[in-house]
Design a protein around this motif. Sequence first.
Motif, mmCIF file in Angstrom:
data_model
loop_
_atom_site.group_PDB
_atom_site.id
_atom_site.type_symbol
_atom_site.label_atom_id
_atom_site.label_comp_id
_atom_site.label_asym_id
_atom_site.label_seq_id
_atom_site.Cartn_x
_atom_site.Cartn_y
_atom_site.Cartn_z
ATOM 1 N N LEU A 72 19.781 -31.077 0.483
ATOM 2 C CA LEU A 72 18.425 -30.538 0.453
ATOM 3 C C LEU A 72 17.616 -31.256 -0.625
ATOM 4 C CD1 LEU A 72 19.264 -26.736 0.812
ATOM 5 C CD2 LEU A 72 18.083 -28.169 2.506
ATOM 6 N N ARG A 74 15.473 -31.501 -3.787
ATOM 7 C CA ARG A 74 15.560 -30.676 -4.982
ATOM 8 C C ARG A 74 14.428 -29.618 -5.027
ATOM 9 N NH1 ARG A 74 18.019 -32.409 -10.048
ATOM 10 N NH2 ARG A 74 18.355 -34.384 -8.986
ATOM 11 N N LEU A 77 15.125 -26.189 -3.338
ATOM 12 C CA LEU A 77 16.298 -25.401 -3.723
ATOM 13 C C LEU A 77 15.942 -23.976 -4.177
ATOM 14 C CD1 LEU A 77 18.508 -28.088 -5.571
ATOM 15 C CD2 LEU A 77 18.808 -27.165 -3.259
ATOM 16 N N ALA A 81 17.406 -20.723 -2.334
ATOM 17 C CA ALA A 81 18.244 -19.795 -3.104
ATOM 18 C C ALA A 81 17.676 -18.375 -3.032
ATOM 19 C CB ALA A 81 18.355 -20.258 -4.545
ATOM 20 N N ASP A 95 13.026 -30.410 4.881
ATOM 21 C CA ASP A 95 13.687 -29.876 3.680
ATOM 22 C C ASP A 95 14.746 -30.823 3.129
ATOM 23 O OD1 ASP A 95 12.296 -27.422 3.769
ATOM 24 O OD2 ASP A 95 13.702 -26.650 5.265
ATOM 25 N N PHE B 59 23.865 -20.193 1.337
ATOM 26 C CA PHE B 59 22.696 -20.948 0.885
ATOM 27 C C PHE B 59 21.960 -20.267 -0.275
ATOM 28 C CE2 PHE B 59 23.587 -23.048 4.811
ATOM 29 C CZ PHE B 59 23.232 -24.364 4.563
ATOM 30 N N PRO B 63 22.808 -23.652 -2.764
ATOM 31 C CA PRO B 63 21.994 -24.551 -1.911
ATOM 32 C C PRO B 63 22.119 -26.012 -2.336
ATOM 33 C CG PRO B 63 20.592 -23.322 -3.432
ATOM 34 C CD PRO B 63 21.967 -22.706 -3.532
ATOM 35 N N GLN B 64 22.372 -26.254 -3.617
ATOM 36 C CA GLN B 64 22.443 -27.639 -4.109
ATOM 37 C C GLN B 64 23.663 -28.384 -3.583
ATOM 38 O OE1 GLN B 64 23.194 -24.930 -5.737
ATOM 39 N NE2 GLN B 64 24.892 -25.255 -7.158
ATOM 40 N N HIS B 65 24.718 -27.648 -3.187
ATOM 41 C CA HIS B 65 25.934 -28.297 -2.692
ATOM 42 C C HIS B 65 25.835 -28.709 -1.212
ATOM 43 C CE1 HIS B 65 27.963 -27.576 -6.325
ATOM 44 N NE2 HIS B 65 28.461 -26.383 -6.094
#
Lengths: 282, 282
Positions: A72, A74, A77, A81, A95, B59, B63-65
Amino acid sequence: MQPEAARSDPALPALAGEAVAQRRALDRLFRDAALRDGAVEREFPPLLEIAALERADYFRSFPQHASLIAPLERAVLPEVAAHGARGARALASADLATPRHLMTPAACYALYPALADRALAVPCSVTLVSDCCRHEADYDAGVRQWCFRMRETVHFGTAESVRACLATWTQRILAWGAAAGLQCSIAPATDSFFDPQDPRRLLQRLEPNKHEVLWDGRIALASLNFHRTFFGERYGIRDADGRPVFSGCVAFGLDRWLLACRSRCGERLRDWPAVLRGGSDA
Amino acid sequence: MQPEAARSDPALPALAGEAVAQRRALDRLFRDAALRDGAVEREFPPLLEIAALERADYFRSFPQHASLIAPLERAVLPEVAAHGARGARALASADLATPRHLMTPAACYALYPALADRALAVPCSVTLVSDCCRHEADYDAGVRQWCFRMRETVHFGTAESVRACLATWTQRILAWGAAAGLQCSIAPATDSFFDPQDPRRLLQRLEPNKHEVLWDGRIALASLNFHRTFFGERYGIRDADGRPVFSGCVAFGLDRWLLACRSRCGERLRDWPAVLRGGSDA
């Protein structure tokens, strides 16, 4: 419900129970033959750099198969989240960060970039296995999957050593097919790693560089590919004299072998012919 | 150059030669222990539906992973076929179709959707292995990779049967670590499958649901996770009485085990302690 009961997505089917051990036994059969020939084992992650595959002009030939991978962006994020990826916040391509990788479409594509722009001690062979992805319009579990497992052995050397290696593998594959009770035949194939615009496509029709081992005349269980110096040139893989190496590979579609052998030899590994099970446990 | 000479990308490192057989031997060690307990084998492709993983609120937590996967938009195929993916035509996220899949971030995440919304005959265990992806800011080959291989065994049953199963695995892992000469310790971990907003995060601090086996006090070789009824509830996996099942899993980071065992036991498989090599060939 027992835990081996499988949900079925023909694009991405799962294996359960004995089928897992059977696919492993088939892979060991094909790997051990390569190791007995002196092949070296390598193993790569299934993610491949787009730039590395572009040296083989893959995107000109098979753009529809490509399965691109990206994290995704940055900037999105915090929103993901906070809301997850469901409903109104369903993820869109906007995205994603710029894609720089894809799922490898064949096991051997990871090998050439790893050997690129250097002199290689030839003749030599490398054997490797990978989950591979080719995006298609339609899928058929066991036969045509988005994700499938491929064992390949790649030989680097001279035109003569490549031809001899492929001839040996052809005989082996026919013997394994016969042991499994499969009707196998050899047929030239038109599917190619060459760009459709490439004049070598014409050469291919004159001296085919790809043959397939067909089960019941329809399903390719393996392919035997004579690359000439295509990968040697494209990836700068040279012999001791600085000339692009000749190469060739044999590729096994493990999910297709599994389907074929289960249909002929049964769902229990212990019922399979000893030659397919190999000498060691699965 | 010999063909086992490796290009090094710490995010996506390759294995060569004996290391391939060693990682396979370690996986067999962990798998065979599960099979002796009566676990069923399953194997899933590493591609997982976003919608399936969203039931676990992945997510919101990580979400960063996420490593999303999508084919090219049909409309851009002719242009990519004409120009390839290099230079001015470098692929952008806008060229991708809407992503509906991602690379699974752990082996077991593929299992819960496959068992969802049905009654499961418990207690039971499932063992599975997968290439997994977690996108990170920094990588360290063998320790923190974008793509890595994970063996997991998941147990479904009662709170008591899950606790007993995890206790058995803890003792096994410590014994294997000792056999390899590794300094191993058990530590509670804060990394969790729970959404940070979830009140169970607090509960986790009171009764930790995740423990790690640390090598030299730093690198987690394995994790032992008590899920309570989290996955049972989120995926509608119920026992015969209709109640959400308890579950737990033990996860092995195979690349980390490989690094640890090679550092202590050497680069040749035949030099490793017999208990790590198992009874059969690699």
